[in-house]
Design a protein around this motif. Structure first.
Motif, PDB file in Angstrom:
ATOM      1  N   GLY A 274     -92.211  30.899  -0.506  1.00 19.51           N
ATOM      2  CA  GLY A 274     -92.125  30.210   0.784  1.00 19.51           C
ATOM      3  C   GLY A 274     -90.751  30.378   1.405  1.00 19.51           C
TER       4      GLY A 274
ATOM      5  N   CYS B   9     -89.634  27.793   4.144  1.00 16.75           N
ATOM      6  CA  CYS B   9     -90.854  27.317   4.798  1.00 16.75           C
ATOM      7  C   CYS B   9     -91.524  26.233   3.948  1.00 16.75           C
ATOM      8  CB  CYS B   9     -91.838  28.465   5.014  1.00 16.75           C
ATOM      9  SG  CYS B   9     -91.205  29.745   6.120  1.00 16.75           S
TER      10      CYS B   9
ATOM     11  N   HIS C 270     -95.016  26.254  -1.396  1.00 18.83           N
ATOM     12  CA  HIS C 270     -94.726  27.366  -2.296  1.00 18.83           C
ATOM     13  C   HIS C 270     -95.954  28.276  -2.308  1.00 18.83           C
ATOM     14  CE1 HIS C 270     -91.547  24.707  -3.689  1.00 18.83           C
ATOM     15  NE2 HIS C 270     -92.467  23.790  -3.940  1.00 18.83           N
TER      16      HIS C 270
ATOM     17  N   GLY D 278     -96.916  28.788   1.448  1.00 22.25           N
ATOM     18  CA  GLY D 278     -95.570  29.083   1.918  1.00 22.25           C
ATOM     19  C   GLY D 278     -95.452  30.505   2.421  1.00 22.25           C
TER      20      GLY D 278
ATOM     21  N   THR E 197     -94.196  32.169   6.031  1.00 21.97           N
ATOM     22  CA  THR E 197     -93.132  33.167   6.206  1.00 21.97           C
ATOM     23  C   THR E 197     -93.578  34.264   7.164  1.00 21.97           C
ATOM     24  OG1 THR E 197     -93.834  34.525   4.303  1.00 21.97           O
ATOM     25  CG2 THR E 197     -92.297  32.715   3.871  1.00 21.97           C
TER      26      THR E 197
END
Length: 728
Positions: free
Chosen positions: A519, A538, A541, A545, A549
């Motif tokens: 992320g 971001c 995870h 995430g 991205t």
């Protein structure tokens, strides 16, 4: 003898009236005889006010000033905190002392007088004895070693009639009770005052030790502040009675009044805190507790200010001491009202402690009020107010100690009651538990046959589970393969190291995703002689995430490459709008977003622009590390303000500068021997230590430090980690 004394008094009065009419010197006269040599003189003295504070005895004896003396209208003359000097005069006749073998003295009842000058004059106004003393002079210099001021009569065989002039000056309360006394009475009074002082100190000390032991046992703050109050009272009484100056600090006259002032303020602050804890104010004042809290904190702050300011004023500007002492008296009145108000509120609310509290404080508050009013100018007798105050303090101390002991008994009673209720509850729960155990045992017996049947069914189910397990493993392999493919896609999105190295040859990137995909990601662009780099964190995870991205990277490309926005703050403003629009956050409950650090480097103009969403920027110049905090708001997510505007910071890079851009994964990682976060303070120290190394060595040090931190705490990586270093 009495009739002759009355006749002489009438004759003297007529002579005085005649002299006054002729505007010549006239004075009241006291005749000391064998039968009536001990009595107060307050209503017989004549008083002259010297507002200039400069009159000398010669000027006072002038005909003009002699005519300004006025007969006292008070039995106990009290000029309160007036800054003027006061001259007293009285004529004494010893002709009636025939067989008396005692030594007579003029005695000042108030032991707290800054400076007093006494002049004994013959009838032709010649000074034959003078003396200067007061609290501003060492005790050893007193003519008679006694807490009160004493001035001996001259030998009646040498001087039968004489005038006494007394000059009072200083900044403390001016209370001037005068009386004629003898050496036998002085000795008796000295023994009485010493005994009373020892008795009072013994009581206060005993109660202080007793309540201190209670505090150490029960750890109730009420006991601690009560002990502090007793110490404050001790210092105040030692100062106002003169015993402290006589026995404790006889050679330090400068602190006499300060000890009393500091003692009373300290005692009032302590008793205010004691009342708060003893009465449990938070329980009896619920509706307007915040008002009480403001008043209480304000009174404590003002008391603290008084304790600090009065010694400073005494040292730098004694002229204002009178105002400072008046402020203390008014502060004492306010605290008396506040404490009594708390007691009354406690009584109304039915507090058991409030009954003891009001019983203990009633007499003390009356004595305190009388004493304060006397200091402010009300003509009470000094002995009366001090004895009433001492009686109130002793009775209050005993009653409150009894109340504190009762509080322990009440707490023990409540504790035993709670234990009995808990025991009853445990017994009931035990019975319920035994009943449930019996019921459960019966259910288990009944279920045994069902379990046997279930075992057979489980055997069949196991075959189904094994089949499903194989299917899940296949699905997991496919998902893992998909995630690895997504990793390759995400890696292709990230700028290549060669591209970054071409424009920033001295750099490193430490990128450690927690999962296969991350992320966190880093961004790089170079256009129009501007270099834009960013470390972005971001929401989430793994796969969620990583999706964010992609959205963020695409939006940054549009803003920088297509729209040609190169100012750091404007890039963040536009990115925030794009993310909210892309995720339709205005219409949905979606709150995803990102925190980031963005740097725009202008090598041509030797400047760098920084804007941050929650995350800070660190940079090193001249072996010093600097930190610029980002704005306390993220990119995307909930927006309550009309428009989100980020801040731009400009940094001069004409000298060698190393920038560090990072997300929170490194600093928030748990580890170490104490299993705590690494924290940004330790991170700053680490970066400063490695800032002189080459980029590759810095990256290796960070990787090793991060791995050791997790290993020492036996912790796993909890977040994606991204650290970028750029040296210009």
């Amino acid at each position: 003898m009495r009739s002759s004394f009355g006749f002489a008094t009438i004759i003297l009065f007529l002579l005085f009236s005649l002299n006054f009419a002729q505007k010549t010197l006239g004075q009241s006269m006291v005749e000391a005889t064998d039968q009536n040599f001990i009595y107060p003189l307050g209503h017989l003295v004549e008083i002259l006010e010297d507002k200039t504070q400069k009159m000398t005895i010669k000027e006072v004896l002038s005909q003009e000033n002699n005519q300004k003396f006025k007969l006292s209208t008070q039995k106990h003359p009290n000029q309160s905190y007036s800054t003027a000097n006061y001259w007293f005069r009285i004529r004494i006749s010893q002709k009636g002392l025939v067989s008396l073998d005692k030594k007579l003295f003029i005695q000042l009842q108030n032991p707290n007088i800054d400076t007093v000058e006494v002049f004994f004059l013959s009838l032709d106004q010649k000074i034959f004895w003078q003396y200067k003393t007061g609290d501003m002079y060492p005790f050893s210099q007193r003519f008679v070693p006694f807490s009160k001021f004493l001035f001996p009569f001259p030998d009646k065989n040498k001087v039968s009639t004489f005038d006494i002039y007394l000059k009072f000056s200083g900044y403390y309360a001016k209370r001037h009770d005068l009386m004629i006394t003898d050496d036998h009475t002085i000795l008796e009074e000295a023994q009485y005052k010493l005994g009373a002082a020892i008795f009072t100190i013994a009581i206060l000390l005993g109660l202080a030790i007793y309540n201190l032991l209670l505090y150490l046992m029960v750890r109730d703050n009420a006991y601690f502040y009560y002990v502090m109050y007793l110490f404050g009272v001790f210092f105040y009484l030692s100062a106002t009675s003169g015993v402290g100056f006589q026995f404790i600090y006889p050679n330090v006259p400068q602190i006499t009044h300060l000890v009393g002032n500091e003692g009373v303020v300290f005692a009032l602050m302590s008793v205010g805190l004691f009342a708060h804890y003893f009465l449990k104010v938070e329980e009896i004042i619920k509706k307007n507790y915040y008002i009480y809290k403001i008043i209480g904190i304000g009174s404590l702050i003002f008391g603290f200010f008084l304790n600090i300011s009065v010694p400073i004023i005494a040292f730098f500007s004694p002229y204002f001491l009178s105002l400072a002492f008046q402020s203390t008296s008014l502060y004492a009145l306010v605290m008396v009202v506040l404490i009594l108000t708390l007691g009354i509120i406690g009584l109304i609310s039915g507090s058991r402690q409030a009954k003891f509290f009001m019983s203990a404080w009633g007499l003390l508050m009356l004595g305190t009020s009388i004493h304060i009013f006397q200091l402010l100018g009300v003509p009470f007798s000094g002995e009366f107010s001090e004895n009433f105050l001492r009686l109130g303090i002793i009775s209050e101390a005993f009653l409150l100690s009894f109340a504190l002991s009762d509080k322990i008994r009440a707490n023990e009673h409540e504790k035993r009651k709670a234990q009995a209720e808990n025991l009853k509850l445990i017994t009931e729960q035990k019975e319920i538990l035994e009943q449930k155990v019996a019921e459960r045992t019966q259910q288990l017996v009944e279920s045994n046959e069902e379990l046997n049947q279930t075992n057979e069914e489980l055997g069949i189910t196991l075959e189904v589970v094994n089949k499903q397990k194989n299917e899940i493993e296949l699905i997991n392999k496919n998902v893992t393969d998909s995630i690895h493919y997504a990793q390759r896609i995400q890696s292709s999105m990230l700028p290549s190291y060669q591209e970054i190295y071409q424009h920033l040859p001295e750099n490193f990137i430490l990128f450690k995703p927690r999962d296969i995909i991350s992320g966190d990601f880093y961004y790089f662009q170079e256009k129009n002689d501007k270099i834009i780099i960013s470390a972005i964190d971001c929401t989430g995870h793994g796969v969620p995430g990583a999706l964010m991205t992609m959205v963020a990277n695409e939006s940054l490309n549009e803003i920088i490459l297509n729209n040609e926005v190169f100012e750091a703050d404007k890039i963040l403003n536009a990115l925030h709008k794009n993310i909210r629009k892309a995720l339709k956050q205005a219409e949905t409950n979606n709150k995803d977003g990102m925190d980031l650090v963005l740097l725009v480097i202008d090598k041509k103009n030797k400047t760098a622009e920084f804007a941050g969403a929650k995350n800070p920027l660190l940079y090193v110049q001249n072996n010093t590390i600097h930190q610029i905090k980002g704005d306390k708001m993220p990119i995307g997510g909930e927006q309550k303000e009309k428009e989100r505007i980020f801040t731009k910071h400009i940094i001069d890079i004409t000298q060698e500068t190393t920038f560090y851009l990072f997300t929170d994964g490194f600093t928030d990682q748990f580890g170490g021997k104490e299993k705590k976060k690494f924290l940004i303070s330790n991170f700053r120290t680490l970066l400063l230590q490695i800032s002189t190394q080459n980029p590759n060595a810095q990256k290796q040090t960070l990787e090793k430090t991060f791995a050791n931190w997790m290993y020492e705490g036996n912790e796993k990586q909890i977040d994606d980690v991204l650290v970028m270093g750029v040296k210009l």
